[in-house]
Scaffold this active site. Structure first.
Site, mmCIF file in Angstrom:
data_model
loop_
_atom_site.group_PDB
_atom_site.id
_atom_site.type_symbol
_atom_site.label_atom_id
_atom_site.label_comp_id
_atom_site.label_asym_id
_atom_site.label_seq_id
_atom_site.Cartn_x
_atom_site.Cartn_y
_atom_site.Cartn_z
ATOM 1 N N GLU A 90 0.809 -1.219 0.000
ATOM 2 C CA GLU A 90 0.000 0.000 0.000
ATOM 3 C C GLU A 90 0.846 1.276 0.000
ATOM 4 O O GLU A 90 0.347 2.348 -0.343
ATOM 5 C CB GLU A 90 -0.958 -0.010 1.186
ATOM 6 C CG GLU A 90 -2.057 -1.064 1.022
ATOM 7 C CD GLU A 90 -3.101 -1.000 2.120
ATOM 8 O OE1 GLU A 90 -2.829 -0.400 3.175
ATOM 9 O OE2 GLU A 90 -4.187 -1.563 1.912
ATOM 10 N N GLU A 121 6.354 -21.499 8.936
ATOM 11 C CA GLU A 121 6.827 -20.588 9.981
ATOM 12 C C GLU A 121 7.915 -21.235 10.837
ATOM 13 O O GLU A 121 8.669 -20.548 11.528
ATOM 14 C CB GLU A 121 5.668 -20.146 10.861
ATOM 15 C CG GLU A 121 5.115 -21.200 11.788
ATOM 16 C CD GLU A 121 4.045 -20.637 12.722
ATOM 17 O OE1 GLU A 121 4.186 -20.841 13.933
ATOM 18 O OE2 GLU A 121 3.095 -20.003 12.235
#
Length: 322
Positions: A90, A121
């Site tokens: 963004e 992870e």
């Protein structure tokens, strides 16, 4: 390599504890459940505020990196990784940012954005490999609610070994990994509404911290003028309208004058703004911005000085003609 299927990690972190305020949540009405969630959410902004001094130190590391021609890198898995990708993406349209300035690394890559890949992870070596391209001057920011995610641990340790600055953002102020980094932004969000569901308060805190971090970073990098996002290039109708609106707000001039300045500036909001405020041609404004690394306030000083020189030259020429 990821951990084996029979490996189990006993995670000790505040976010894994049971929340005493929501023990009977499954016996409550819908509205009561929502009140419980909202009450816990209300604790997050205060916790984030308490961590702002550490976040300020992280911003300073980021500013030094970008001003030195280096990069800021985010590393995360699961919710944390998705937050990081969203923030980095963004920044590009909001501040007309070069994509390589802030780079997000998400465990499992693009596929894990849509489809959870839970074991990635645990891949500490994978995190280290993702940080292989970092070097002195860069900054690595690891995001993990527990403060111990192996992928993030591997990335931060590898980044530090390569001379990069390191920041940990976690919901575990006591995380051991926090002692290995330059800055630990540890936020005390406490136990989740549903134990271990770190997409909730911990995720909200990370979103607030990333919003604040990247916005402060862009302000310090002079991508704004006052509170206006002036680093805008008018590439479509919506953005052309936004540029004119920003120019009207910043200068107090009428929309027609601002629209003309935007056209003369080739749609570059900062060029048009400096041209209008300093009273100089778009070309002079563009040169002033180039000499000021794109910072509008500094460019105004340069442009105003250039405008004065132009006036003196013109006046001298007129006197010579008479």
């Amino acid at each position: 390599m990821s951990a084996s299927a029979d490996h189990a990690a006993w995670v000790v972190a505040p976010t894994e504890e049971r929340n005493p305020h929501t023990l009977d949540i499954d016996l409550r009405t819908t509205i009561d459940i929502l009140h419980m969630i909202n009450d816990e959410d209300a604790r997050v902004p205060r916790a984030v505020r308490d961590a702002l001094p550490a976040l300020a130190a992280a911003v300073e590391l980021g500013v030094a990196a970008l001003r030195g021609g280096h990069r800021v890198h985010y590393f995360g898995a699961g919710t944390s990784g998705r937050m990081a990708v969203l923030d980095a993406a963004e920044l590009i349209p909001t501040y007309d940012l070069e994509p390589s300035w802030v780079v997000a690394h998400h465990a499992g890559g693009a596929q894990a954005m849509k489809q959870p890949i839970e074991d990635v992870e645990d891949d500490e070596a994978g995190g280290a490999a993702e940080a292989a391209g970092l070097g002195p001057g860069d900054v690595a920011i690891g995001l993990t609610a527990s403060g111990r995610t192996p992928y993030v641990t591997g990335a931060l340790r590898a980044a530090r070994a390569r001379g990069a600055g390191t920041v940990l953002i976690s919901a575990n102020p006591g995380a051991a990994l926090g002692t290995e980094v330059d800055v630990h932004v540890g936020v005390s969000t406490g136990p989740e509404v549903i134990a271990g569901s770190t997409r909730m308060k911990a995720g909200t805190a990370q979103k607030l911290l990333l919003n604040a971090f990247s916005t402060a970073l862009m302000v310090r990098m002079e991508r704004t003028y006052s509170n206006l996002m002036v680093a805008v290039a008018a590439r479509n109708a919506k953005l052309r309208g936004r540029v004119v609106r920003i120019l009207v707000e910043a200068t107090g001039l009428d929309p027609q004058t601002c629209a003309l300045a935007a056209r003369q500036a080739g749609g570059d909001c900062r060029v048009a703004l400096v041209s209008l405020l300093a009273g100089v041609p778009a070309g002079t404004a563009r040169q002033a911005l180039a000499a000021s690394s794109g910072g509008v306030r500094r460019a105004l000083t340069v442009a105003q000085a250039a405008g004065t020189e132009i006036e003196v030259t013109v006046s001298s020429a007129e006197r010579a003609q008479t």
